[in-house]
Design an enzyme around this catalytic site. Structure first.
Site, PDB file in Angstrom:
ATOM      1  N   LYS A   1       0.805  -1.221   0.000  1.00  0.00           N
ATOM      2  CA  LYS A   1       0.000   0.000   0.000  1.00  0.00           C
ATOM      3  C   LYS A   1       0.839   1.273   0.000  1.00  0.00           C
ATOM      4  O   LYS A   1       0.359   2.340  -0.348  1.00  0.00           O
ATOM      5  CB  LYS A   1      -0.950   0.007   1.203  1.00  0.00           C
ATOM      6  CG  LYS A   1      -2.017  -1.045   1.171  1.00  0.00           C
ATOM      7  CD  LYS A   1      -2.996  -0.893   0.036  1.00  0.00           C
ATOM      8  CE  LYS A   1      -4.178  -0.045   0.411  1.00  0.00           C
ATOM      9  NZ  LYS A   1      -5.237  -0.121  -0.631  1.00  0.00           N
TER      10      LYS A   1
ATOM     11  N   SER B   1       0.774  -9.782  -0.554  1.00  0.00           N
ATOM     12  CA  SER B   1       0.519  -8.330  -0.534  1.00  0.00           C
ATOM     13  C   SER B   1       0.699  -7.673   0.826  1.00  0.00           C
ATOM     14  O   SER B   1       0.810  -6.446   0.896  1.00  0.00           O
ATOM     15  CB  SER B   1      -0.885  -8.063  -1.063  1.00  0.00           C
ATOM     16  OG  SER B   1      -1.824  -8.852  -0.356  1.00  0.00           O
TER      17      SER B   1
HETATM   18  C1  LIG Z   1      -2.597  -6.920   2.378  1.00  0.00           C
HETATM   19  C2  LIG Z   1      -3.557  -6.408   1.364  1.00  0.00           C
HETATM   20  N1  LIG Z   1      -3.805  -7.155   0.291  1.00  0.00           N
HETATM   21  C3  LIG Z   1      -4.666  -6.756  -0.670  1.00  0.00           C
HETATM   22  C4  LIG Z   1      -5.336  -5.554  -0.565  1.00  0.00           C
HETATM   23  C5  LIG Z   1      -6.318  -5.176  -1.640  1.00  0.00           C
HETATM   24  O1  LIG Z   1      -5.887  -4.089  -2.406  1.00  0.00           O
HETATM   25  P1  LIG Z   1      -6.897  -3.279  -3.315  1.00  0.00           P
HETATM   26  O2  LIG Z   1      -7.851  -2.573  -2.408  1.00  0.00           O
HETATM   27  O3  LIG Z   1      -6.035  -2.337  -4.077  1.00  0.00           O
HETATM   28  O4  LIG Z   1      -7.595  -4.265  -4.180  1.00  0.00           O
HETATM   29  C6  LIG Z   1      -5.101  -4.726   0.543  1.00  0.00           C
HETATM   30  C7  LIG Z   1      -5.776  -3.448   0.680  1.00  0.00           C
HETATM   31  O5  LIG Z   1      -5.627  -2.734   1.633  1.00  0.00           O
HETATM   32  C8  LIG Z   1      -4.183  -5.164   1.533  1.00  0.00           C
HETATM   33  O6  LIG Z   1      -3.928  -4.424   2.624  1.00  0.00           O
END
Ligand SMILES: Cc1ncc(COP(=O)(O)O)c(C=O)c1O
Length: 508
Positions: free
Chosen positions: A58, A311
């Protein structure tokens, strides 16, 4: 500032290449997952966004947008509403650029998250009972104080910032067949897809959603963004009620496919990441891998090079207890059954003998009457396709009444811990599950809010060490009571009617 209406694909590519994300973010490794590659017959690579300074991707989008502000806008500062990874990204980016940041977080936000934002130099305002109230307040403050509101996903600069991950992946290993990307509000997926499809369109980009917060799937079905009625909170980072307009436009156009996974599959993926690269992912962070594994099995994919994005890694340590408990089921290595056996000497032994050398993972039963008892039993299995069927057949052939509960969420979350307690006389009851933000005294508050007007006939709560408490509660009620339903709606908690769940009839 860039507005949403006029961004072409080429603009996204350019904005992504020029986004000054590396003032704060770093180029993260693309690691091999050897054990899983061997197991799945494909080469699996993981993009390690847990290695960012805020332990999630993020920071990319936040930095891209904040760095684009004019001198006057920088002077006024920024504001955001978030209790999660976006909050930390905004706080750190703003601090590095010498800009004041104000993060509005719901009153129920755990201290650990408030402190993380403060440690990155953000000022925290605790406001509102939930995210929507915090967001309204943040927008209000943006107007009053002239601060720039930094949205979590639905803005071209945020999308372009997240897209910087695509360029890195291609430079690190371009011979990829597919990339699996988690979808919450769609910022990461939209950015990644719009860039990949302009550079190497043959790479398939597959969005992965949590089954209980699949706002992209709902929007694809409706042809436009729609509100979900109910959002599961386990994979908190992707617990989004409605996908963004611009993120939806890009996801609809460029994602090749979308796959849904459940919480158990996510837990199993957390374990795979730990086993292979010793990363500890938060549930949303392991979502893409859970999707990859399922996709490979469903589509019989072999000998391909597959990338997934880890992520984020911001999880409450105690969350691991729940994850570890559930990952056997996610791997389909545990089957759960309700079995009715005769209530007589030796019948327990006979039943266990029938299971043979299999490992029993759980076994709960309670006296029911003089004739029969119902057992809740968990069995470790190695072949999910056939072994469960074998057990079901063996037990049925021996005269037992068996129900497979392996995919029954309520049975796994609550019933397994509260076997027994059939009322001695018939009871007219309605049963609901609830989710509420966890904090000291939250359970008491939950009970107080429920009030005493209705008799509680059943109640189960178990702390999983997560940010959300889960309760199963039964109420002595006639079939339908509109006043009670109104009361439930006014409580402000997520709730769901479980009265017709079959495991309830078995055990309670
Ligand atoms: C760890 C994690 N993965 C995935 C996402 C999803 O991202 P997006 O909202 O851009 O789809 C987030 C969003 O905050 C996140 O914190």
């Amino acid at each position: 500032m860039i507005n949403k209406q006029n961004m072409t694909d080429a603009d996204y590519l350019k904005a992504s290449l020029c986004a000054p994300v590396y003032d704060v973010a770093c180029i993260t490794p693309l690691d091999k997952m050897d054990k899983l590659s061997h197991r799945l017959g494909n080469q699996i690579l993981v993009k390690r966004e847990d290695r960012q300074p805020v332990h999630s991707f993020k920071i990319r989008g936040a930095q891209a947008m904040i760095a684009s502000l004019t001198a006057q806008e920088r002077k006024n500062g920024v504001v955001a509403a978030s209790a999660g990874n976006h909050a930390q990204g905004v706080a750190l980016s703003a601090t590095k650029l010498g800009i004041s940041s104000l993060i509005v977080m719901p009153l129920t936000t755990p201290d650990i998250k408030v402190e993380a934002v403060q440690n990155f130099g953000g000022e925290v305002l605790l406001y509102g009972a939930n995210f929507d109230e915090a967001k309204t307040k943040a927008m209000e403050l943006a107007k009053q104080q002239g601060r720039i509101f930094i949205p979590p996903f639905d803005h071209p600069l945020i999308i372009a910032g997240q897209a910087s991950i695509a360029m890195e992946i291609l430079q690190q290993n371009a011979g990829i067949d597919r990339i699996f990307v988690p979808v919450g509000g769609g910022g990461l997926a939209a950015g990644l897809a719009v860039v990949i499809k302009q550079i190497i369109p043959s790479i398939k980009v597959i969005g992965v959603e949590a089954k209980d917060s699949a706002c992209l799937t709902a929007a694809l079905a409706a042809g436009q963004p729609v509100d979900l009625n109910r959002v599961g909170l386990f994979a908190e980072g992707v617990a989004v009620k409605r996908i963004g307009d611009e993120t939806f436009r890009l996801c609809q156009q460029y994602l090749d496919d979308v796959i849904l996974v459940d919480s158990d599959e996510i837990c199993a993926a957390v374990k795979d990441l730990f086993d292979d690269v010793r990363a500890v992912a938060e549930p949303s962070g392991a979502l893409a891998l859970a999707g990859l594994k399922k996709y490979v099995t469903q589509h019989h994919i072999r000998d391909e090079k597959l990338v997934h994005i880890l992520s984020g890694a911001n999880l409450n340590f105690h969350n691991l207890r729940y994850i570890s408990e559930r990952c056997e089921i996610g791997e389909k290595r545990e089957a759960l059954f309700a079995v009715t056996i005769p209530e007589q000497k030796g019948s327990f032994l006979k039943f266990c003998q029938l299971l043979g050398g299999r490992t029993v993972t759980e076994f709960s039963y309670r006296y029911h009457d003089n004739h029969k008892a119902t057992i809740f039993v968990g069995v470790r299995i190695s072949n999910p396709e056939s072994e469960k069927q074998d057990i079901l057949q063996e037990l049925t052939a021996s005269g037992y009444q068996v129900v497979d509960l392996s995919d029954d969420e309520m049975a796994k979350l609550h019933i397994r811990y509260m076997i027994g307690g059939k009322p001695r006389q018939p009871l007219s009851e309605q049963v609901y599950s609830f989710e509420f933000p966890e904090s000291p005294g939250a359970l008491l508050k939950f009970l107080q809010t429920l009030g005493t007007e209705w008799n509680i006939s059943l109640f189960h709560y178990r702390s999983h060490g997560t940010d959300y408490g889960r309760v199963l509660a039964g109420f002595e009620l006639a079939d339908y009571d509109p006043k009670f339903i109104q009361h439930l709606a006014a409580l402000g908690y997520n709730y769901h009617d479980e009265t017709k769940n079959p495991s309830l009839n078995f055990f309670l």
